[in-house]
Scaffold this active site. Structure first.
Site, PDB file in Angstrom:
ATOM      1  N   ASN A   1      -3.538 -10.917   3.657  1.00  6.37           N
ATOM      2  CA  ASN A   1      -4.971 -10.822   3.951  1.00  6.37           C
ATOM      3  C   ASN A   1      -5.555 -12.192   4.311  1.00  6.37           C
ATOM      4  OD1 ASN A   1      -6.146  -8.159   3.903  1.00  6.37           O
ATOM      5  ND2 ASN A   1      -5.473  -8.019   1.764  1.00  6.37           N
TER       6      ASN A   1
ATOM      7  N   GLU B   1       0.834  -1.209   0.000  1.00  6.41           N
ATOM      8  CA  GLU B   1       0.000   0.000   0.000  1.00  6.41           C
ATOM      9  C   GLU B   1       0.868   1.257   0.000  1.00  6.41           C
ATOM     10  OE1 GLU B   1      -3.538   0.527   2.268  1.00  6.41           O
ATOM     11  OE2 GLU B   1      -4.069  -1.600   2.197  1.00  6.41           O
TER      12      GLU B   1
ATOM     13  N   ASP C   1       1.412  -8.534   2.856  1.00  5.36           N
ATOM     14  CA  ASP C   1       0.089  -8.540   3.479  1.00  5.36           C
ATOM     15  C   ASP C   1      -0.712  -9.569   2.695  1.00  5.36           C
ATOM     16  OD1 ASP C   1      -2.491  -8.178   4.316  1.00  5.36           O
ATOM     17  OD2 ASP C   1      -2.578  -6.034   3.913  1.00  5.36           O
TER      18      ASP C   1
END
Length: 578
Positions: free
Chosen positions: A464, A308, A462
């Site tokens: 998730n 991100e 990440d």
């Protein structure tokens, strides 16, 4: 400014002209800027320059009459015949006319000057230039400050000179020539001190190029004074575990961190729904980036795997700042999105041998190495469409530790987020590991790596995905069978008769902590640093913040946490001593 600065970017016809005319007698002190064309006759441009100079003189004369009607303004008036604007060769009185700018500049090395009324200006072409300079809206003591915007032409940031000053704002509220500016530091980056609180900062930048040629300096004064920064941030306590960089050629320090892209934090939905508990000022990127920059620098890492990452943050913050700490960075946007994943490596320790990018959605249906797995899912049109529409991206870099025969293959990703998409994420990691295995085997062959322990895989990101899901099982147990619950996370897209295997013995460096993401809507372990256990031993994983720290301001992000995720930090040692 005693020069006329001409700027013509290569392969363009635009010619920008800038000079400052200053005369106490005529009460003029201003910049004149013009944009002309290279194929334009210089006579037309000179008429335009003369007209603008005349307008400015007339305007000043009118102001003088209004303010002091009793003063004889003839003493500061200029006759039209005195407004001379001419081009000359150096040390020559013959006026140049009747040629284009392109012709004029073809032999500029012989010397040119512009004469305006009573002044002569040397003409220079494509000297270093600053097109824009700006400081961030938030500046805090104890944190780094640097230009929010520094637009350069014919110059590079590394060659520019920066000088910081500070001053208290006058009671009038306006800085002027009587303001006393106290020097602070010489650099483009300044570590703001406690002594700077309540002061405004001024940055003066002088552009330079690699030859030492300088252009005109530009300055910018901060809109707001320096504020006290947050203290006792949990990451500062974690820095105690990373007081200095690792030095052993067998050891590396790895960081994985989802920074929370400004793309997702700057909006009503973020402020009112996702992070309503976070103080609005602490959610702004100018505040948050000060924290995560200090946090990243303090880990003294060798490898940073970031998710991100706003493209603008990579370009204007991460890259220029981390380069001063010996890092080089690679940015990989997620499709057409304004954010993506980035990897930084310490250039004094690593040599980058190869870098690879896999945009999963664009490639899983076409790359031959994916054919076996793709053929098992392609007939489920809804599933196939959904996974191919994702912008999920994998970064893969091959490094060699300098002055050794040890290699590190580093992977970085950010998998699909949706709650009903465990099957999508499991497929994404399956395809990713097929790609990693392919490149891994290729690298061993290309670099003649005889001992497999001399190359180690590190897979960060990440994901998730919580530890109970298939990704963690696949990474640590190397196999997920066809009946695993993840395959049915969406009934209409259920994956049938698919099992996954991967060849790497992987361990999670930070284990399975309760939280790596902590908000009021959701909190769980989603982020991992997986390392190849037959190549590396774990020296340490830096302890994560406690629940008490994470919940001190209800959840994160907060005034002391810049993201809704926490960073992971691990030190690894090669098993091989070769």
């Amino acid at each position: 400014m005693d020069k006329v600065y001409l700027r013509n970017v290569q392969d363009t016809e635009e010619l920008h002209i800038t000079f400052r005319y200053a005369s106490e007698e005529l009460r003029v002190n201003r910049d004149f800027n013009f944009c002309r064309r290279m194929d334009e006759c210089i006579d037309e441009a000179l008429i335009r320059i003369r007209n603008n100079v005349e307008k400015e003189l007339n305007k000043r004369s009118k102001k003088k009459k209004t303010k002091e009607p009793s003063v004889d303004t003839d003493t500061v008036a200029v006759n039209q015949s005195d407004i001379v604007v001419e081009l000359h060769r150096k040390d020559c009185d013959d006026r140049i006319s009747g040629i284009t700018f392109a012709q004029l500049l073809s032999d500029i090395e012989k010397g040119l000057e512009l004469r305006v009324i009573d002044k002569s200006f040397d003409i220079v072409l494509n000297h270093p230039w600053i097109g824009g300079l700006q400081l961030p809206s938030s500046i805090m003591a104890g944190y780094l400050v640097y230009p929010l915007k520094l637009e350069l032409q014919f110059s590079t940031r590394e060659h520019c000179l920066g000088q910081w000053y500070k001053a208290l704002k006058p009671k009038s509220g306006v800085f002027n020539e009587k303001t006393i500016w106290e020097p602070c530091s010489e650099s483009l980056i300044y570590l703001v001190s406690e002594a700077d609180i309540d002061y405004h900062l001024k940055l003066v930048v002088t552009p330079r190029n690699e030859n030492g040629t300088t252009g005109p300096s530009v300055e910018y004064i901060s809109k707001s004074p320096v504020e006290a920064g947050p203290t006792d941030c949990p990451y500062e306590m974690r820095h105690r575990y990373t007081p200095k960089p690792l030095e052993s050629p067998t050891e590396i320090r790895v960081v994985s961190y989802n920074l929370l892209a400004d793309l997702y934090a700057d909006g009503d939905y973020a402020r009112k729904t996702l992070f309503p508990y976070c103080a609005p000022a602490a959610l702004k990127i100018d505040y948050r980036k000060q924290l995560f920059m200090k946090e990243l620098v303090g880990y003294n890492a060798d490898l940073l795997c970031l998710q991100e990452v706003d493209i603008k943050i990579f370009d204007y913050d991460l890259k220029p700042v981390l380069e001063t700490y010996d890092f080089k960075g690679i940015m990989t946007p997620k499709g057409t999105c304004a954010e993506g994943i980035a990897m930084f490596y310490r250039s004094s320790r690593f040599e980058l041998l190869n870098t690879y990018v896999l945009h999963l959605g664009d490639n899983i249906s076409s790359l031959p190495i994916f054919a076996t797995l793709w053929n098992k899912i392609k007939d489920n049109k809804q599933l196939a469409t959904r996974i191919c529409d994702r912008s999920t991206t994998l970064q893969l870099c091959l490094f060699q530790l300098k002055n050794t025969k040890r290699y590190v293959m580093a992977a970085n990703t950010h998998l699909y987020f949706h709650p009903d998409a465990d099957h999508i994420r499991l497929l994404q990691i399956g395809f990713s590991l097929i790609f990693v295995e392919h490149i891994y085997k290729q690298a061993i062959k290309e670099h003649n790596i005889a001992d497999p322990q001399n190359m180690g895989l590190v897979f960060c990101g990440d994901f998730n995905s919580v530890p109970e899901c298939g990704i963690y099982k696949l990474m640590t147990e190397q196999f997920v069978d066809s009946n695993f619950v993840d395959w049915s996370s969406n009934a209409e897209e259920a994956v049938k008769d698919v099992e996954l295997r991967q060849p790497f013995n992987m361990i999670s460096a930070c284990g399975t902590p309760p939280f790596t993401n902590y908000t009021t809507l959701f909190s769980a372990c989603l982020d991992y640093i997986f390392y190849q256990s037959d190549s590396f031993d774990l020296i340490q994983s830096v302890p994560l913040p406690t629940v008490e720290q994470l919940s001190q301001n209800e959840a994160i992000p907060s005034v002391t946490f810049p993201s809704d995720h926490v960073s992971l930090v691990a030190d690894l040692r090669f098993k091989s001593n070769n």
